[in-house]
Design a protein around this motif. Structure first.
Motif, PDB file in Angstrom:
ATOM      1  N   LEU A   1      -0.127   5.777  -7.253  1.00 55.31           N
ATOM      2  CA  LEU A   1      -1.476   6.279  -7.513  1.00 55.31           C
ATOM      3  C   LEU A   1      -1.813   7.577  -6.779  1.00 55.31           C
ATOM      4  CD1 LEU A   1      -3.614   2.989  -7.392  1.00 55.31           C
ATOM      5  CD2 LEU A   1      -2.893   4.266  -9.409  1.00 55.31           C
TER       6      LEU A   1
ATOM      7  N   GLY B   1      -8.484   2.109  -4.005  1.00 57.35           N
ATOM      8  CA  GLY B   1      -8.097   0.733  -4.295  1.00 57.35           C
ATOM      9  C   GLY B   1      -8.139  -0.143  -3.057  1.00 57.35           C
TER      10      GLY B   1
ATOM     11  N   ILE C   1      -8.058  -1.992 -10.484  1.00 58.64           N
ATOM     12  CA  ILE C   1      -9.305  -1.298 -10.828  1.00 58.64           C
ATOM     13  C   ILE C   1      -9.163   0.199 -10.623  1.00 58.64           C
ATOM     14  CG2 ILE C   1     -11.723  -0.980 -10.133  1.00 58.64           C
ATOM     15  CD1 ILE C   1     -11.747  -4.007  -9.480  1.00 58.64           C
ATOM     16  N   SER C   2      -8.532   0.585  -9.527  1.00 61.53           N
ATOM     17  CA  SER C   2      -8.340   2.004  -9.234  1.00 61.53           C
ATOM     18  C   SER C   2      -7.415   2.667 -10.249  1.00 61.53           C
ATOM     19  CB  SER C   2      -7.778   2.180  -7.820  1.00 61.53           C
ATOM     20  OG  SER C   2      -7.725   3.544  -7.466  1.00 61.53           O
TER      21      SER C   2
ATOM     22  N   GLY D   1      -8.035  -4.596  -6.368  1.00 65.45           N
ATOM     23  CA  GLY D   1      -8.519  -3.255  -6.040  1.00 65.45           C
ATOM     24  C   GLY D   1      -7.642  -2.167  -6.623  1.00 65.45           C
ATOM     25  N   PHE D   2      -6.330  -2.334  -6.532  1.00 66.20           N
ATOM     26  CA  PHE D   2      -5.414  -1.325  -7.059  1.00 66.20           C
ATOM     27  C   PHE D   2      -5.438  -1.296  -8.585  1.00 66.20           C
ATOM     28  CE2 PHE D   2      -2.901  -1.857  -2.930  1.00 66.20           C
ATOM     29  CZ  PHE D   2      -3.496  -0.738  -2.370  1.00 66.20           C
TER      30      PHE D   2
ATOM     31  N   LEU E   1      -6.524   7.681  -4.927  1.00 61.66           N
ATOM     32  CA  LEU E   1      -6.751   6.453  -5.676  1.00 61.66           C
ATOM     33  C   LEU E   1      -6.214   5.221  -4.948  1.00 61.66           C
ATOM     34  CD1 LEU E   1      -6.177   7.501  -9.399  1.00 61.66           C
ATOM     35  CD2 LEU E   1      -8.232   7.613  -7.981  1.00 61.66           C
ATOM     36  N   THR E   2      -5.174   5.398  -4.136  1.00 63.34           N
ATOM     37  CA  THR E   2      -4.686   4.272  -3.332  1.00 63.34           C
ATOM     38  C   THR E   2      -5.719   3.905  -2.274  1.00 63.34           C
ATOM     39  OG1 THR E   2      -2.385   4.950  -3.639  1.00 63.34           O
ATOM     40  CG2 THR E   2      -2.830   3.429  -1.849  1.00 63.34           C
TER      41      THR E   2
ATOM     42  N   GLY F   1     -10.173   4.511 -11.468  1.00 65.61           N
ATOM     43  CA  GLY F   1     -10.303   5.196 -10.190  1.00 65.61           C
ATOM     44  C   GLY F   1     -10.632   6.677 -10.308  1.00 65.61           C
TER      45      GLY F   1
ATOM     46  N   MET G   1       2.067   1.650  -3.523  1.00 65.11           N
ATOM     47  CA  MET G   1       0.955   2.071  -4.370  1.00 65.11           C
ATOM     48  C   MET G   1       0.602   3.541  -4.124  1.00 65.11           C
ATOM     49  SD  MET G   1       0.184  -0.302  -6.440  1.00 65.11           S
ATOM     50  CE  MET G   1      -1.058   0.761  -7.108  1.00 65.11           C
TER      51      MET G   1
ATOM     52  N   GLY H   1     -10.466  -3.360  -2.586  1.00 66.22           N
ATOM     53  CA  GLY H   1      -9.861  -4.629  -2.193  1.00 66.22           C
ATOM     54  C   GLY H   1     -10.531  -5.221  -0.962  1.00 66.22           C
TER      55      GLY H   1
ATOM     56  N   CYS I   1       0.832  -1.212   0.000  1.00 74.03           N
ATOM     57  CA  CYS I   1       0.000   0.000   0.000  1.00 74.03           C
ATOM     58  C   CYS I   1       0.866   1.261   0.000  1.00 74.03           C
ATOM     59  CB  CYS I   1      -0.931   0.004   1.203  1.00 74.03           C
ATOM     60  SG  CYS I   1      -2.316  -1.153   1.034  1.00 74.03           S
TER      61      CYS I   1
END
Length: 262
Positions: A198, A206, A243-244, A240-241, A202-203, A248, A194, A210, A191
């Motif tokens: 992102l 995500g 998709i974001s 999740g990340f 957006l993190t 996102g 990320m 998730g 995370c």
């Protein structure tokens, strides 16, 4: 040259989707090497490709993504041990993801970075599902991608700077409060990386996606497959990340417009 490429892209967009998929499939072949070797602390560069059962060095025609698996009928040409279908699945999935990223983002530097990101997330998802450990070298790779992305593409320096700082603080707090039971160290490191790629918004999005995916899917697995409460969170975070990274910004904009516009 640039004008010619743009003309081909506009007149025959399917060509670029196919090329993106083919590049992705080739990358997927390398991802399989990472998935099998990183947990074993083997070199992903120096050691030549070999059968995981007998150690036989593979010929060039046994390294062609997807087709070599079909040609060999899913068995090693030496010891006849079964080859895991995971090889084909990872290669095909990577190809599909690369084409999808190109479809969503178009031709841009950011597209290449996100394609590399989803590839890294796929490696994390598979390794964590198998070993319940998120490989730190892949997390470092994502952080490097994030640093490169800052150079070429960013919307807000504040969001980018706060991303890794806030996510690291949040997860350290969760780990401390739960005495390490709620989240693992690998989740926290992922995370944080990320957050650099992102940004904070957006993190966080995500992470929420998730958590929702993990809750729904794992509860279903507990009911249907009778698995225990413990889960590998990496695959859900990776989804999740991804998709974001793809949608996102639109999702965040919709949320703000829907609930905070007066």
């Amino acid at each position: 040259m640039k004008e010619a490429i743009e003309l081909v892209r506009e007149s025959s967009p399917a060509v670029f989707y196919v090329l993106a998929a083919l590049f992705g499939i080739c990358v997927g072949s390398f991802l399989n090497v990472c998935i099998y070797r990183i947990p074993k602390k083997e070199s992903i560069v120096v050691v030549p490709s070999h059968c995981m059962s007998c150690g036989k060095k593979l010929h060039w025609y046994e390294l062609i993504p997807i087709f070599s698996y079909i040609f060999l009928r899913g068995k090693c040409s030496g010891c006849k041990a079964k080859i895991s279908p995971q090889y084909c699945i990872v290669e095909a999935t990577t190809g599909a993801l690369w084409a999808l990223v190109y479809f969503v983002k178009g031709a841009a530097v950011d597209t290449i970075l996100i394609q590399l990101l989803v590839s890294a997330l796929l490696v994390i998802a598979v390794i964590d599902a198998r070993t319940k450990e998120i490989p730190f070298p892949v997390v470092i790779f994502i952080a490097v991608l994030g640093a490169i992305r800052i150079i070429f593409y960013h919307e807000s320096w504040r969001d980018i700077v706060l991303g890794p700082v806030v996510m690291a603080a949040l997860f350290l707090a969760i780990i401390f409060i739960s005495d390490g039971r709620a989240m693992g160290g690998g989740d926290y490191k992922l995370c944080t990386a990320m957050g650099l790629f992102l940004g904070l918004k957006l993190t966080f999005l995500g992470l929420v996606i998730g958590c929702i995916l993990g809750s729904i899917i794992h509860v279903a697995r507990m009911i249907i497959q009778k698995v225990g409460r413990e889960l590998a969170f990496g695959p859900y975070l990776a989804a999740g990340f991804a998709i974001s990274a793809l949608w996102g910004a639109q999702m965040w904009s919709w949320y703000v417009t829907k609930f905070f516009s007066f």
